[in-house]
Design a protein around this motif. Structure first.
Motif, mmCIF file in Angstrom:
data_model
loop_
_atom_site.group_PDB
_atom_site.id
_atom_site.type_symbol
_atom_site.label_atom_id
_atom_site.label_comp_id
_atom_site.label_asym_id
_atom_site.label_seq_id
_atom_site.Cartn_x
_atom_site.Cartn_y
_atom_site.Cartn_z
ATOM 1 N N ASP A 1 0.806 -1.208 0.000
ATOM 2 C CA ASP A 1 0.000 0.000 0.000
ATOM 3 C C ASP A 1 0.845 1.267 0.000
ATOM 4 N N MET A 2 2.028 1.197 0.591
ATOM 5 C CA MET A 2 2.841 2.391 0.746
ATOM 6 C C MET A 2 3.613 2.748 -0.520
ATOM 7 N N LEU A 3 3.990 1.784 -1.262
ATOM 8 C CA LEU A 3 4.718 2.033 -2.503
ATOM 9 C C LEU A 3 3.778 1.832 -3.684
ATOM 10 N N PRO A 4 4.061 2.494 -4.778
ATOM 11 C CA PRO A 4 3.271 2.168 -5.963
ATOM 12 C C PRO A 4 3.404 0.670 -6.250
ATOM 13 N N PHE A 5 2.315 0.038 -6.596
ATOM 14 C CA PHE A 5 2.324 -1.411 -6.741
ATOM 15 C C PHE A 5 3.343 -1.892 -7.762
ATOM 16 N N ASP A 6 3.476 -1.210 -8.882
ATOM 17 C CA ASP A 6 4.455 -1.648 -9.881
ATOM 18 C C ASP A 6 5.867 -1.683 -9.306
ATOM 19 N N GLN A 7 6.194 -0.732 -8.442
ATOM 20 C CA GLN A 7 7.520 -0.715 -7.835
ATOM 21 C C GLN A 7 7.692 -1.915 -6.912
ATOM 22 N N PHE A 8 6.680 -2.221 -6.111
ATOM 23 C CA PHE A 8 6.715 -3.408 -5.256
ATOM 24 C C PHE A 8 6.880 -4.665 -6.110
ATOM 25 N N TYR A 9 6.069 -4.780 -7.160
ATOM 26 C CA TYR A 9 6.106 -5.946 -8.038
ATOM 27 C C TYR A 9 7.499 -6.112 -8.639
ATOM 28 N N GLU A 10 8.055 -5.020 -9.125
ATOM 29 C CA GLU A 10 9.386 -5.064 -9.725
ATOM 30 C C GLU A 10 10.441 -5.473 -8.704
ATOM 31 N N ASP A 11 10.396 -4.911 -7.499
ATOM 32 C CA ASP A 11 11.366 -5.258 -6.453
ATOM 33 C C ASP A 11 11.375 -6.759 -6.184
ATOM 34 N N VAL A 12 10.199 -7.314 -5.958
ATOM 35 C CA VAL A 12 10.104 -8.730 -5.607
ATOM 36 C C VAL A 12 10.466 -9.602 -6.802
ATOM 37 N N TYR A 13 9.993 -9.241 -7.983
ATOM 38 C CA TYR A 13 10.268 -10.028 -9.189
ATOM 39 C C TYR A 13 11.771 -10.118 -9.451
ATOM 40 N N ILE A 14 12.453 -8.991 -9.356
ATOM 41 C CA ILE A 14 13.896 -8.973 -9.616
ATOM 42 C C ILE A 14 14.627 -9.846 -8.601
ATOM 43 N N GLU A 15 14.252 -9.755 -7.342
ATOM 44 C CA GLU A 15 14.877 -10.610 -6.320
ATOM 45 C C GLU A 15 14.574 -12.078 -6.583
ATOM 46 N N ALA A 16 13.338 -12.376 -6.931
ATOM 47 C CA ALA A 16 12.928 -13.770 -7.165
ATOM 48 C C ALA A 16 13.676 -14.380 -8.342
ATOM 49 N N CYS A 17 13.973 -13.597 -9.349
ATOM 50 C CA CYS A 17 14.650 -14.112 -10.543
ATOM 51 C C CYS A 17 16.111 -14.459 -10.300
ATOM 52 N N LYS A 18 16.650 -14.073 -9.168
ATOM 53 C CA LYS A 18 18.038 -14.402 -8.851
ATOM 54 C C LYS A 18 18.228 -15.895 -8.589
ATOM 55 N N PHE A 19 17.132 -16.609 -8.327
ATOM 56 C CA PHE A 19 17.236 -18.000 -7.926
ATOM 57 C C PHE A 19 16.947 -18.987 -9.046
ATOM 58 N N GLY A 20 16.463 -18.491 -10.174
ATOM 59 C CA GLY A 20 16.180 -19.359 -11.301
ATOM 60 C C GLY A 20 15.042 -18.808 -12.131
ATOM 61 N N PRO A 21 14.795 -19.409 -13.284
ATOM 62 C CA PRO A 21 13.719 -18.943 -14.159
ATOM 63 C C PRO A 21 12.363 -19.001 -13.447
ATOM 64 N N LEU A 22 11.661 -17.890 -13.503
ATOM 65 C CA LEU A 22 10.379 -17.742 -12.840
ATOM 66 C C LEU A 22 9.267 -17.863 -13.879
ATOM 67 N N ARG A 23 8.365 -18.803 -13.669
ATOM 68 C CA ARG A 23 7.232 -18.958 -14.590
ATOM 69 C C ARG A 23 6.168 -17.900 -14.369
ATOM 70 N N SER A 24 5.864 -17.630 -13.094
ATOM 71 C CA SER A 24 4.864 -16.605 -12.812
ATOM 72 C C SER A 24 4.994 -16.102 -11.387
ATOM 73 N N MET A 25 4.394 -14.939 -11.170
ATOM 74 C CA MET A 25 4.352 -14.328 -9.851
ATOM 75 C C MET A 25 2.943 -13.797 -9.641
ATOM 76 N N ILE A 26 2.356 -14.152 -8.517
ATOM 77 C CA ILE A 26 0.996 -13.722 -8.196
ATOM 78 C C ILE A 26 1.039 -12.982 -6.868
ATOM 79 N N VAL A 27 0.384 -11.823 -6.811
ATOM 80 C CA VAL A 27 0.246 -11.057 -5.577
ATOM 81 C C VAL A 27 -1.239 -10.952 -5.276
ATOM 82 N N CYS A 28 -1.617 -11.344 -4.068
ATOM 83 C CA CYS A 28 -3.028 -11.295 -3.666
ATOM 84 C C CYS A 28 -3.356 -9.952 -3.025
ATOM 85 N N GLU A 29 -4.595 -9.487 -3.262
ATOM 86 C CA GLU A 29 -5.031 -8.243 -2.660
ATOM 87 C C GLU A 29 -6.288 -8.407 -1.796
ATOM 88 N N ASN A 30 -6.707 -9.645 -1.516
ATOM 89 C CA ASN A 30 -7.820 -9.837 -0.592
ATOM 90 C C ASN A 30 -7.465 -9.120 0.710
#
Length: 129
Positions: free
Chosen positions: A7-36
């Motif tokens: 909520d505090m950061l623009p969502f795209d920035q959050f998504y990019e931060d996590v995606y870039i970190e996640a890709c350090k460990f291997g090819p990522l097929r998908s990333m899902i963020v829940c907003e419930n």
């Protein structure tokens, strides 16, 4: 008390931060963020091509913090999240709202998603050569 980093950061920035970190460990097929708003809000699901990459990501993320909060990570046996996503939410017609037990997926802008996927493909393609 402030809301989570989602909520505090623009969502795209959050998504990019996590995606870039996640890709350090291997090819990522998908990333899902829940907003419930209740039990699923802020949950991030990463789907790797290889189980060992998922394990390395889990181990790493469990030692990390984001927006001054600890991250908690675990593995799941679910391989296809399509059945777990609320289709009505995507159509803005979910009558259960925040109490829905299916994933209400928060989606990044199409441009950021496409840019991240292209960069990841280029990275892993160059490492395979």
């Amino acid at each position: 008390m402030p809301e989570s980093g989602i909520d505090m950061l623009p969502f795209d920035q959050f998504y990019e931060d996590v995606y870039i970190e996640a890709c350090k460990f291997g090819p990522l097929r998908s990333m899902i963020v829940c907003e419930n708003a209740n039990h699923l809000k802020g949950n991030v699901y990463l789907y790797y091509e290889r189980e060992q990459d998922a394990q390395r990501a889990k181990d790493n993320f469990n030692t990390r913090w984001y927006d001054e909060r600890p991250m908690y990570s675990d593995l799941t046996h679910i391989e296809d999240f399509r059945e777990a996503i609320c289709r009505k939410h995507d159509m803005k017609a979910c009558e259960r709202g925040n109490e829905c037990n299916f994933m209400h997926v928060k989606r990044p802008s199409s441009r950021i998603k496409m840019d991240l996927e292209k960069a990841q493909a280029k990275k892993w393609q160059s490492m395979a050569c």
